[in-house]
Design an enzyme around this catalytic site. Structure first.
Site, PDB file in Angstrom:
ATOM      1  N   LYS A   8       0.853  -1.184   0.000  1.00 47.14           N
ATOM      2  CA  LYS A   8       0.000   0.000   0.000  1.00 47.14           C
ATOM      3  C   LYS A   8       0.889   1.234   0.000  1.00 47.14           C
ATOM      4  O   LYS A   8       2.064   1.190   0.400  1.00 47.14           O
ATOM      5  CB  LYS A   8      -0.955   0.015   1.189  1.00 47.14           C
ATOM      6  N   GLY A  92      10.937  -1.679   5.972  1.00 45.18           N
ATOM      7  CA  GLY A  92      11.270  -0.335   6.424  1.00 45.18           C
ATOM      8  C   GLY A  92      11.056   0.725   5.371  1.00 45.18           C
ATOM      9  O   GLY A  92      11.781   1.717   5.319  1.00 45.18           O
ATOM     10  N   GLY A  94       7.663   1.838   4.493  1.00 43.40           N
ATOM     11  CA  GLY A  94       6.355   2.478   4.607  1.00 43.40           C
ATOM     12  C   GLY A  94       5.331   1.920   3.650  1.00 43.40           C
ATOM     13  O   GLY A  94       4.350   2.582   3.306  1.00 43.40           O
ATOM     14  N   LEU A  95       5.525   0.654   3.222  1.00 41.16           N
ATOM     15  CA  LEU A  95       4.649   0.050   2.219  1.00 41.16           C
ATOM     16  C   LEU A  95       3.739  -1.046   2.789  1.00 41.16           C
ATOM     17  O   LEU A  95       2.934  -1.616   2.063  1.00 41.16           O
ATOM     18  CB  LEU A  95       5.487  -0.533   1.072  1.00 41.16           C
ATOM     19  N   GLY A  96       3.870  -1.336   4.079  1.00 41.07           N
ATOM     20  CA  GLY A  96       2.961  -2.277   4.733  1.00 41.07           C
ATOM     21  C   GLY A  96       3.132  -3.718   4.327  1.00 41.07           C
ATOM     22  O   GLY A  96       2.183  -4.499   4.440  1.00 41.07           O
ATOM     23  N   GLY A  97       4.316  -4.110   3.892  1.00 41.52           N
ATOM     24  CA  GLY A  97       4.500  -5.462   3.385  1.00 41.52           C
ATOM     25  C   GLY A  97       4.222  -6.555   4.393  1.00 41.52           C
ATOM     26  O   GLY A  97       3.546  -7.542   4.089  1.00 41.52           O
ATOM     27  N   GLY A  98       4.733  -6.401   5.611  1.00 35.91           N
ATOM     28  CA  GLY A  98       4.502  -7.411   6.629  1.00 35.91           C
ATOM     29  C   GLY A  98       3.040  -7.540   7.002  1.00 35.91           C
ATOM     30  O   GLY A  98       2.510  -8.650   7.176  1.00 35.91           O
ATOM     31  N   ASP A 132      -2.447  -1.796  11.139  1.00 41.48           N
ATOM     32  CA  ASP A 132      -2.893  -1.591   9.763  1.00 41.48           C
ATOM     33  C   ASP A 132      -3.211  -2.888   9.038  1.00 41.48           C
ATOM     34  O   ASP A 132      -3.615  -2.870   7.879  1.00 41.48           O
ATOM     35  CB  ASP A 132      -1.875  -0.775   8.968  1.00 41.48           C
TER      36      ASP A 132
END
Length: 267
Positions: A8, A92, A94-98, A132
């Protein structure tokens, strides 16, 4: 069974106030993008987790995909499976991968085992993993507030544009991002963004973390400026960094010529 947990971006990010519990209330828009990991589940004699792609420097049991399985296994009699994650979304950034990996794992396991959980129930499980995570259950453009765990639908459609994500070869830690943040009420209401032409976002849609991160990491600010030079109609840092995205009406064929060497480009 295979699924593709997507990243995201944050369109605007306002740090509104500091809470008594030490967290901060935020306002932002989560927008899903194409960049995605690959997650596969198959039957196995014992449950395990493995990964490929970007190296995951942590024990398998601490990965959010494994935690999603363990969470459901605490309430349901799940048989053993092997989970493999091919990691593409950088850490790290800011893309919400985890968070995406965890939420998509919950959705896939719900289908794989025929648990019959509703979206609301899956969101409840996701919230136990991360603030999130619930966003990725429905995975639609969403206005998020609170600590990023409360949602309202928002009418944004960027399907006619190209979204490019660029990332320097380093990450930004959350403590670093918050280092010089001064919470304040935003001047622009992100819930009204659908009334504003995208060409006007630049003047009013802000990411508050840029004020803290750019002085510490001028390379990130430079990336944002380079995206504008390349023709982006809007560019911003995503989340607390270090990735920056640009929204283009027409993607230049020579985009890489605008960017410094060693920069990762995701389209």
């Amino acid at each position: 069974m295979i699924t593709f947990p997507n990243a995201k971006i944050n369109i605007g990010l306002n740090v509104v106030e500091k809470r008594p519990d030490g967290y901060h209330n935020l306002e932002t828009i989560f927008y899903p993008v194409k960049l995605a990991d690959v997650l596969e589940v198959v039957d196995a004699e014992e449950t395990s987790f493995s990964s490929s792609g970007i190296e995951i420097d942590a024990a398998p049991e601490s990965n959010l995909v494994y935690k999603a399985y363990s969470l459901l296994a605490g309430d349901f009699n799940l048989s053993a499976i092997k989970m493999h994650l091919h990691k593409v979304i950088p850490f790290g950034a800011g893309l919400g991968g985890g968070s995406a990996d965890a939420a998509f794992a919950l959705k896939m396991l719900n289908d794989y085992f025929g648990l019959g959980l509703t979206s609301a129930q899956l969101e409840d499980y996701a919230a136990r993993i991360g603030a999130d995570c619930p966003f990725f259950i429905q995975n639609k453009p969403t206005f998020a507030y609170g600590i990023g765990d409360r949602f309202k639908p928002v009418n944004i459609d960027l399907s006619a544009y190209e979204v490019v994500i660029v990332k320097p070869p380093f990450s930004v830690g959350t403590p670093q991002a918050y280092q010089n943040i001064v919470p304040a009420k935003p001047e622009f209401n992100l819930l009204e963004i659908d009334q504003l032409p995208i060409e006007e976002w630049k003047s009013v849609v802000k990411n508050d973390f840029e004020k803290s991160v750019f002085p510490q990491f001028p390379e990130i600010e430079n990336l944002k400026n380079k995206l504008y030079e390349a023709g982006a109609v809007y560019a911003s840092m995503s989340g607390s960094g270090s990735a920056v995205y640009g929204i283009f009406r027409h993607l230049p064929t020579n985009l890489d010529k605008y960017l410094p060497k060693g920069i990762f480009i995701y389209r």
